[in-house]
Scaffold this active site. Structure first.
Site, mmCIF file in Angstrom:
data_model
loop_
_atom_site.group_PDB
_atom_site.id
_atom_site.type_symbol
_atom_site.label_atom_id
_atom_site.label_comp_id
_atom_site.label_asym_id
_atom_site.label_seq_id
_atom_site.Cartn_x
_atom_site.Cartn_y
_atom_site.Cartn_z
ATOM 1 C CE1 TYR A 1 -36.222 11.612 16.552
ATOM 2 C CE2 TYR A 1 -37.231 9.800 15.357
ATOM 3 C CZ TYR A 1 -36.246 10.764 15.462
ATOM 4 O OH TYR A 1 -35.281 10.880 14.476
ATOM 5 C CE LYS B 1 -36.144 14.330 14.028
ATOM 6 N NZ LYS B 1 -35.027 15.299 14.027
HETATM 7 N N1 LIG Z 1 -30.226 7.613 12.847
HETATM 8 C C1 LIG Z 1 -31.333 7.557 12.120
HETATM 9 O O1 LIG Z 1 -31.730 6.478 11.631
HETATM 10 C C2 LIG Z 1 -32.141 8.798 11.871
HETATM 11 C C3 LIG Z 1 -33.273 8.694 11.060
HETATM 12 C C4 LIG Z 1 -34.016 9.828 10.792
HETATM 13 C C5 LIG Z 1 -33.619 11.051 11.319
HETATM 14 N N2 LIG Z 1 -32.518 11.135 12.112
HETATM 15 C C6 LIG Z 1 -32.144 12.458 12.640
HETATM 16 O O2 LIG Z 1 -30.804 12.750 12.305
HETATM 17 C C7 LIG Z 1 -30.247 13.626 13.285
HETATM 18 C C8 LIG Z 1 -28.914 13.069 13.758
HETATM 19 O O3 LIG Z 1 -29.157 11.827 14.403
HETATM 20 P P1 LIG Z 1 -28.058 10.696 14.593
HETATM 21 O O4 LIG Z 1 -28.705 9.431 14.190
HETATM 22 O O5 LIG Z 1 -26.772 11.085 13.982
HETATM 23 O O6 LIG Z 1 -27.975 10.679 16.183
HETATM 24 P P2 LIG Z 1 -26.759 10.714 17.211
HETATM 25 O O7 LIG Z 1 -25.603 9.905 16.726
HETATM 26 O O8 LIG Z 1 -27.374 10.391 18.524
HETATM 27 O O9 LIG Z 1 -26.305 12.249 17.179
HETATM 28 C C9 LIG Z 1 -27.146 13.250 17.667
HETATM 29 C C10 LIG Z 1 -26.332 14.515 17.790
HETATM 30 O O10 LIG Z 1 -27.178 15.543 18.317
HETATM 31 C C11 LIG Z 1 -26.504 16.122 19.420
HETATM 32 N N3 LIG Z 1 -27.413 16.746 20.374
HETATM 33 C C12 LIG Z 1 -28.460 16.199 21.039
HETATM 34 N N4 LIG Z 1 -29.013 17.114 21.839
HETATM 35 C C13 LIG Z 1 -28.296 18.264 21.681
HETATM 36 C C14 LIG Z 1 -28.371 19.552 22.239
HETATM 37 N N5 LIG Z 1 -29.291 19.869 23.166
HETATM 38 N N6 LIG Z 1 -27.493 20.492 21.815
HETATM 39 C C15 LIG Z 1 -26.558 20.199 20.896
HETATM 40 N N7 LIG Z 1 -26.404 18.982 20.346
HETATM 41 C C16 LIG Z 1 -27.289 18.030 20.743
HETATM 42 C C17 LIG Z 1 -25.715 14.981 20.044
HETATM 43 O O11 LIG Z 1 -24.713 15.482 20.905
HETATM 44 P P3 LIG Z 1 -24.217 14.635 22.206
HETATM 45 O O12 LIG Z 1 -23.155 13.692 21.712
HETATM 46 O O13 LIG Z 1 -23.696 15.716 23.094
HETATM 47 O O14 LIG Z 1 -25.414 13.928 22.770
HETATM 48 C C18 LIG Z 1 -25.158 14.349 18.768
HETATM 49 O O15 LIG Z 1 -24.061 15.102 18.297
HETATM 50 C C19 LIG Z 1 -31.298 13.753 14.381
HETATM 51 O O16 LIG Z 1 -32.026 14.952 14.193
HETATM 52 C C20 LIG Z 1 -32.204 12.552 14.148
HETATM 53 O O17 LIG Z 1 -33.510 12.754 14.622
HETATM 54 C C21 LIG Z 1 -31.759 10.037 12.400
#
Ligand SMILES: NC(=O)c1ccc[n+]([C@@H]2O[C@H](COP(=O)([O-])OP(=O)(O)OC[C@H]3O[C@@H](n4cnc5c(N)ncnc54)[C@H](OP(=O)(O)O)[C@@H]3O)[C@@H](O)[C@H]2O)c1
Length: 245
Positions: A168, A172
């Site tokens: 992961y 990034k």
């Molecule tokens: N949460 C944090 O603390 C955090 C911190 C830093 C960065 N981020 C980044 O923020 C972004 C959003 O994360 P989140 O926390 O909101 O996570 P999340 O709730 O798990 O949402 C991830 C989203 O990505 C979609 N996804 C995954 N694989 C996919 C694919 N192959 N094609 C299309 N959609 C796909 C998922 O769809 P499904 O529902 O179909 O799985 C979901 O809609 C990510 O890039 C993550 O790395 C998050």
């Protein structure tokens, strides 16, 4: 606003979490928002939620790991008649754990890179012709401070940038490096390209252990998607300001 003045965005992974809040935020600003999501039921439910809140949202079937799906998504947006003003590459996975470098399953690393890095390149390239039709195109890549080599290697980095995660975190870092290459190629085109970190947000991604809300996590990406002309490009931002690479 008529069809020619309404700004259009595509947010990948917009069915839940931070992406859903980015879509909601852009919708509240009067943008027409494509809800990129791979699962039909989750996509339809998200679009319905956004429309109930008054947003001009439309579903975009989209799996960022699938060439055909991405090409079809670009056709769908093109058929709506306009271009694309903002692409938010938000979809991402952690790959789960454990991710110790010495024992990691290479298939897990490949899967994370396929989604978090190659997926962004795939989607961006499919959408670039549409972005070029916009008078103020913006690309936002959802990165993370765990991809900051500076923070990872700083004293205390082991506590401030999460656990060891050889899939992961480097995905990034890779995404950040890819972003810089787009910035270089697109220099002078008016397309502003930046990375965002949402902070530690309570979502499915981390079992809801994050401390921020998805709305808070969406703020920087929304700001970068709606930058005025002359705004920054080639940066990496969180709410507090610039993140070191
Ligand atoms: N949460 C944090 O603390 C955090 C911190 C830093 C960065 N981020 C980044 O923020 C972004 C959003 O994360 P989140 O926390 O909101 O996570 P999340 O709730 O798990 O949402 C991830 C989203 O990505 C979609 N996804 C995954 N694989 C996919 C694919 N192959 N094609 C299309 N959609 C796909 C998922 O769809 P499904 O529902 O179909 O799985 C979901 O809609 C990510 O890039 C993550 O790395 C998050």
């Amino acid at each position: 606003m008529n069809a020619h003045t309404t700004k259009v965005a595509l947010v990948t992974g917009a069915n839940k979490g931070i992406g859903h809040s980015i879509a909601a935020g852009l919708g509240a600003l009067g943008w027409s928002v494509g809800v990129g999501a791979r699962d039909e039921a989750r996509r339809d439910a998200a679009v319905a939620r956004l429309q109930e809140a008054g947003a001009d949202a439309f579903g975009v079937p989209l799996d960022v790991t699938d060439d055909h799906s991405v090409a079809t998504a670009a056709e769908l947006i093109a058929e709506r008649g306009g271009g694309l003003d903002a692409l938010v590459n938000n979809a991402g996975i952690t790959g789960g754990g454990p991710q110790q470098p010495s024992t990691v399953d290479l298939a897990l690393v490949r899967a994370v890179v396929e989604t978090n890095v190659l997926g962004v390149i795939r989607v961006t390239n499919a959408m670039l012709p549409l972005l070029r039709r916009s008078s103020a195109p913006r690309i936002v890549n959802m990165s993370s401070t765990v991809g900051s080599l500076t923070r990872q290697s700083a004293p205390g980095g082991e506590t401030s940038t999460g656990p060891v995660a050889v899939a992961y975190s480097p995905s990034k870092t890779f995404l950040n490096a890819v972003t810089v290459q787009y910035v270089r190629e697109l220099a002078g085109t008016g397309i502003l390209v930046n990375c965002a970190c949402p902070g530690y947000v309570a979502t499915d991604l981390n079992g809801f252990r994050g401390v921020r809300t998805p709305e808070q996590g969406a703020a920087t990406a929304i700001r970068l998607a709606t930058l005025p002309d002359g705004g920054p490009t080639g940066g990496f931002f969180e709410d507090a300001g610039v993140v070191p690479w």
